[in-house]
Design a protein around this motif. Structure first.
Motif: not given
Lengths: 335, 295
Positions: B23, B153-154, B157, B160-161, B249, B253
């Motif tokens: 991450a 981690i959440l 994400v 990145c999104a 990304a 990961l």
């Protein structure tokens, strides 16, 4: 692109005279240890060779390597291993280190030249970090403690080098030999081809030069000579340690080269001396030295890109302002 | 239940740790990719800004009693402003030069920042408490997940999104993409490209600062926490190619997980496996997994 050598307004005779005076001073130095400490002088000579060898790639082939610590420190480890664990004589141990790094350099070259420019720098940095971790985990290197003490051994199995002044002349001879070789390479047809590749790679390729092979050989030569410097430092200090393979060392040699002037053969040696002096005399300031070196780095990039020798050459060869070419176009001064 | 002789729990635990590392790799390589795309600068100082973010969170906590959640906003802002100042007063002067000078310049900044923090904060790590609401573990059935690591981690994400959406779906992102492709033409259309460059650099390093805050409770906050990381991120960037946001990304990961697996099966290789993968990719697919051949 095509540019002519910036002619030094110093005659070749004066240059030769300067080198002879310098040589005489270096030959006399070990007899006056009260003026300058011979071990420190040897350290500066090692770094001078390292920086000039590094500049074979940066200044003359236009290849940015951010991984030269792998050669400098790696060679020190190999030499240390040959001296301490195998009991080889000194010259064989140094040769072993040089041979190892020459091969390592060729391997770096084969991988790194698959990309160009800035990617190439990142690849060499990553490969050097891999070498760092490999040495960190190897059984013979003593990890964080480093290898010490390493015996200096006997030259040709005969001359005991534990005496500093004998060692001094060996180091002086090796460094002068190394620098002579660097100068020879730069001013050879091979060096011309390297500069041609630096200036315009597709054109060099279309003229029939095997560009990749030239780059790999340049890598190997630069690595081998850097290895010579690292091996000598190992013999001088009886020590091979992680600091020499750490990426900080790769950064240091870049700074030495930038500071001294990368468009020259011996400019990086001046940078090496200056940085060594700085580290030596301001050692007590601890982490402040890192800050100061960082600031010098930034200033070198922003306002002082020619470096010390480049600046001197520029002043000496000053023509009317309109005729001065931008620094990027400046050809290597043949000093 | 064993998988290749490794207990299931241990394997899952390492994959988890790998995902957490991944991450950080992902968020950092994302910022590097954005900055490189527009400014053509390889930002060596990315790791230093990551470290700066962690230190800001730590220091505002120590001296102003500001907790973790506000720090998560403050630290990236401070880092972003620092980045903007650096861009305005230093980076801007060298855009016309060979990109290698950008690498050298940002390397100089690394030395200044790391050395500076070492002078004032010492070299040893400072522990940073995990926020109270994030302590403990949840049982996922197949493994125990520490809540905070799941949160990291959440967040990665989400970041990145979010970045992807900003770049691909907003007007600002369209300007950014235009300026990346054709800076002069974009300028001719009346878009202030120099400001765009400044903001992009600020946003890119703010992402690094945000990652630093996320990392603070996991790693000890210390001056060299960023630079070792940034070298791995460089290797990841070479593997993935600097071409795409999603590419960075995914590569980040993925390599985190590979590293985690290496720790389980052959721990000596765990520090070098990323570099080995890089060498392999260079031999087989020199442009990188998601990259286009650079001009």
């Amino acid at each position: 692109m095509l540019s002519f050598p910036v002619s030094l307004r110093v005659s070749p005779a004066m240059k030769r005279g300067f080198f002879l005076v310098l040589l005489a001073l270096l030959l006399a130095a070990p007899f006056f240890p009260q003026i300058i400490y011979p071990i420190f002088l040897m350290k500066m000579m090692c770094f001078a060779l390292f920086a000039c060898a590094f500049n074979l790639l940066l200044g003359h082939a236009g290849i940015v390597s951010f991984g030269h610590a792998a050669f400098f420190g790696g060679s020190a480890y190999i030499t240390g291993y040959a001296l301490r664990d195998l009991g080889w004589s000194t010259e064989l141990a140094i040769l072993a280190g040089v041979l190892f790094t020459t091969i390592l350099g060729a391997a770096f070259g084969v991988l790194a030249i698959r990309r160009q420019g800035i990617y190439l720098a990142m690849i060499t940095l990553a490969l050097a970090q891999m070498v760092y971790f490999t040495f960190l985990q190897s059984s013979f290197t003593g990890a964080e403690d480093g290898m010490q003490p390493i015996p200096r051994g006997h030259l040709f199995g005969l001359v005991d080098l534990s005496d500093d002044s004998r060692l001094y002349f060996l180091v002086l001879a090796c460094v002068i030999g190394g620098l002579w070789l660097v100068n020879r390479i730069v001013n050879s047809p091979f060096g011309e081809v390297l500069r041609a590749i630096r200036e315009h790679e597709p054109r060099a390729r279309s003229m029939g030069y095997a560009v990749d092979r030239y780059k790999i050989i340049a890598f190997a030569l630069s690595a081998g000579l850097s290895g010579l410097a690292g091996s000598l430092k190992c013999v001088v200090f009886r020590l091979a340690a992680l600091t020499d393979v750490h990426w900080h060392m790769s950064g240091d040699v870049i700074l030495m080269t930038l500071l001294g002037g990368m468009n020259s053969v011996f400019g990086p040696a001046i940078g090496a001396v200056l940085i060594s002096l700085l580290r030596h005399y301001f050692d007590a300031l601890g982490a402040w030295v890192t800050v100061v070196i960082g600031i010098i780095f930034i200033l070198c990039v922003l306002v002082f890109r020619r470096g010390v020798l480049g600046e001197i050459n520029h002043l000496l060869s000053r023509r009317p302002a309109t005729a001065v070419r931008p620094s990027k176009e400046e050809q290597n001064a043949q000093i | 239940m064993d998988i290749f002789g490794i207990p299931h729990q241990a394997l899952m635990g390492q994959i988890m740790l790998g995902l957490v590392n991944g991450a950080f790799y992902a968020v950092l390589s994302l910022g590097l990719a954005i900055i490189f795309g527009l400014l053509r600068i390889v930002n060596f100082a990315h790791g230093a800004f990551f470290m700066l973010g962690a230190f800001v969170a730590f220091l505002v906590g120590r001296y102003f009693g500001i907790g973790y959640w506000p720090a998560m906003i403050i630290a990236p802002l401070v880092v972003g402003v620092a980045g903007i100042l650096f861009e305005r007063f230093a980076l801007r002067r060298i855009y016309k030069l060979d990109p290698l000078y950008g690498l050298f310049l940002t390397f100089g900044l690394v030395l200044v920042l790391e050395g500076g923090f070492r002078v004032f904060m010492g070299s040893s790590g400072n522990p940073f408490p995990t926020p109270a609401s994030m302590r403990g573990v949840v049982d996922l059935g197949f493994m125990m997940l520490p809540i905070y690591r799941g949160f990291v981690i959440l967040m990665a994400v989400i970041v990145c999104a979010g970045t992807w959406i900003v770049i691909e779906k907003t007007r600002m992102g369209a300007y950014l993409r235009a300026a990346t492709e054709r800076p002069e033409l974009t300028q001719a259309f009346g878009i202030n490209v120099p400001i765009l460059l400044t903001l992009t650099y600020g946003a890119g390093v703010a992402l690094a600062g945000f990652a630093g805050v996320l990392a603070a409770p996991i790693q000890h906050v210390n001056p060299s926490m960023g630079s070792d990381l940034v070298i791995i991120v460089f290797a990841i960037v070479v593997i993935g190619g600097l071409g795409s946001v999603l590419g960075s990304a995914v590569t980040g990961l993925g390599l985190g997980v590979i590293e985690g697996l290496a720790k389980v099966y052959y721990s000596e290789a765990s520090t070098t496996v990323v570099f080995l993968v890089m060498a392999l990719v260079l031999l087989l697919r020199p442009a990188g997994l998601f990259g286009r051949e650079e001009s």
